[in-house]
Enzyme design. Sequence first.
Site, PDB file in Angstrom:
ATOM      1  N   GLY A 102     -12.587 -52.812  -1.179  1.00  0.00           N
ATOM      2  CA  GLY A 102     -12.075 -52.151  -2.505  1.00  0.00           C
ATOM      3  C   GLY A 102     -12.362 -50.530  -2.296  1.00  0.00           C
ATOM      4  N   CYS A 103     -12.304 -49.958  -3.639  1.00  0.00           N
ATOM      5  CA  CYS A 103     -12.365 -48.456  -3.223  1.00  0.00           C
ATOM      6  C   CYS A 103     -13.727 -47.828  -3.747  1.00  0.00           C
ATOM      7  CB  CYS A 103     -11.091 -47.816  -4.131  1.00  0.00           C
ATOM      8  SG  CYS A 103     -11.556 -47.726  -5.870  1.00  0.00           S
ATOM      9  N   VAL A 104     -14.436 -48.667  -4.390  1.00  0.00           N
ATOM     10  CA  VAL A 104     -15.788 -48.127  -4.662  1.00  0.00           C
ATOM     11  C   VAL A 104     -16.897 -49.339  -4.338  1.00  0.00           C
ATOM     12  CG1 VAL A 104     -15.541 -46.327  -6.484  1.00  0.00           C
ATOM     13  CG2 VAL A 104     -15.621 -48.755  -7.087  1.00  0.00           C
TER      14      VAL A 104
ATOM     15  N   SER B 297      -6.200 -46.318  -3.053  1.00  0.00           N
ATOM     16  CA  SER B 297      -6.049 -46.596  -4.492  1.00  0.00           C
ATOM     17  C   SER B 297      -4.715 -46.352  -5.018  1.00  0.00           C
ATOM     18  CB  SER B 297      -6.878 -46.297  -5.480  1.00  0.00           C
ATOM     19  OG  SER B 297      -8.241 -46.442  -4.926  1.00  0.00           O
ATOM     20  N   PRO B 353     -16.895 -42.921  -1.223  1.00  0.00           N
ATOM     21  CA  PRO B 353     -17.465 -42.019  -2.318  1.00  0.00           C
ATOM     22  C   PRO B 353     -18.969 -41.512  -2.262  1.00  0.00           C
ATOM     23  CG  PRO B 353     -16.272 -44.002  -3.368  1.00  0.00           C
ATOM     24  CD  PRO B 353     -16.121 -44.336  -2.010  1.00  0.00           C
TER      25      PRO B 353
END
Lengths: 104, 428
Positions: A102-104, B297, B353
Site C-alpha cells: 500500500g502507500c503508507v 496512490s 514516507p
Amino acid sequence: MSTTTIDGRTIHVDQEGFLTEPAEWDEDMARSLSALLGIELDERHWKILRFLRADHASTGETPTLRRVSTSLQVPMKELFQLFPTKPAKKMAYVAGLPKPRGCV
Amino acid sequence: MRQLLVLGAGTAGTMIANRMRRLLDPHQWQVTVVDRDDDHHYQPGYLFVPFAMMSPHDVVRSRHAQLHDGVRFVTGEVDLVDHAHDAVVLTDGTRLPYDQLVIASGTTPRPDQTPGTTGPLWRDKVHEFYTLEGAVALREALEHFTHGRLVVHVTEMPIKCPVAPLEFTLLAEAMFRGRGQRDRVEIVYATPLPGAFTKPVASARLGHLLEDRKILVETDFMLESIDNERQCLVSYDEREVPFDLLVTVPLNMGADFVARSGLGDELNYVPVDRGTLLATGHDNIFAVGDAGDIPTSKAGSVAHYSVDVFVDNFLDHVEGRPLTHHFDGHANCFVESGDGKALLIDFNYDVEPLPGKFPIPVLGPMTLLEETRANHAGKTAFSWVYWNLLLPGRLPMPTDMSMAGKHVPTPMNHTEPGTTFPEKEQLP
C-alpha cells in the site's frame, strides 16, 4: 539488503524472506520456496507462477489477485485453494517477486 | 485548428485544460473538456461530511466555472474512444475529433461488483463515504449509532485516496470518545493488505495509532461477499467479520468507456508510461490522474504533480520532440487522526514516507509522519487552496520530491548468509 542460503544458493531477500533480485529466481528456487510454505506445486500453480513472472517483467509490479484471476480466467476462490490463507503474499513469495504493498 | 480534447473535468482534467489553454496559441489550438454533468466535487471533503465537519453544499461547485474562459465545455456521456480514427463518440452520437486526447475520467466506487453490498442493508447498515450521497447517508447513521460493532473495510486495492479509510477510522474513534460512547463501541479495521500500514518507517511510527486507540485490525482480508442476513463480511478464506454498522470502501474501477474502447486493464485503468503518462501503444493519448495505471496512490496530489510533468512535456510532444520530463510518482497528503490533529506524508515511486519537516527543511511549518495541529490546519485550509490555486493551475510547488528535510533511517545491516531467513511461522 540481507542474504540467505536456500539449497546451497545465496539469494538476496527482504526482512520477510521475499526475494529482492528477481533474476536470482528459477523454477528450482520456486520448488524450494513453496516447500517452505508446505505447498506442492502442480500444473495449476505453475500456470499462475509463470504469469506472475511474465507480468512483473513487463509492468514492473507484482500483479494483484484480481489481475491474476481475470487474466488467467481462474476464479478467485481457486487462488485461495492453491495458495491457502494469504494467496497474494504466497504467490509473490514463491514467484520471487516483491510482496503486494500500500502507500503508507 | 488543432484539437486538444480532455475527457473529464475533475481535478486532473480541469488543471490540464486551464494550464494548456494559457500555454497553447489560441489561433492554433482549441481546448475542449467533456464531462457528464456540471458538478465538480471537492472529493477530500467527503471524509468530513459524515462527521458534520463539512456540509454537503461546501463540497460542490460548477465544473465550467472552474475552467478558463477560453476552454470549451461539452456536457455529455462518453460512449467510446475511436482511436483508430482519432475521435471520441458521445452517447448522443456527437463525434468529437482530436489531435491529442487526455483521458482524465478518474475512478469510481463500484459496490455492485461485490455480492451483497447493495443488498437490503445498503445505506441502512452498510455504508460508504466515497460519494456525496453516501457520505450524507452515513452522517445520519453515525448520529444514531450509540453502541455496537463498527467495521471499516477496504475491498481491494487500488482505491482512491488510500489513507481515507484510516482517517475515517481515527475520526470515528475520536467522535465516539468525545460523545462518551467509546466503551460501548467496538471498532474493527479490515484490510486486504498485510497491515494497516505497509511501509516500514510509517508502520513503525504509526502502528501505535490504532493500538493505542484500541482499534482491532483484521489483515489479509479479501472480501467475497456481504451476508445481509447474518450481518457479516465473508472472505474468500472463509473468515467472517460481523458488524452492526459497516463502512466499506467498494472496489474502485475506471470508466466503462475505457474498457469499451479497448484501452483499459482488468480494472478499466489505461496502461501508461509511468514517467510520461503516454498511453502504451499510442502517441496521441495520455491518461492522467486516477484514470491511468501508474503504481502510486489514486489521489488529487498525484494528479497535481503529474500534471506539472504533462504540461512541461506537451509542447515538445506536439512538435515531435522527445519527452524530457519524467514523473517521479511524487505525492503528499494529510492524514486526519482526530482531536484536531493530522499527519502529513510525502513520498514517490521509490521513496517511502519518511519523518522530517515540510515544505521547508528544518522549519516546516508542517511535520512529516507525526500528529500535529499545524498539519490539521493545513488540511482544513486545503479546500481554499484547491478551488483558488490548484484548479486554476496556479499553485507553485516543486514537482519532484525533495529529500531535504527528511530523516533517512540507517539502512538494514548486512547479515551473514542464512541468519535472517524467517522462521517458518513468520513466512507469508
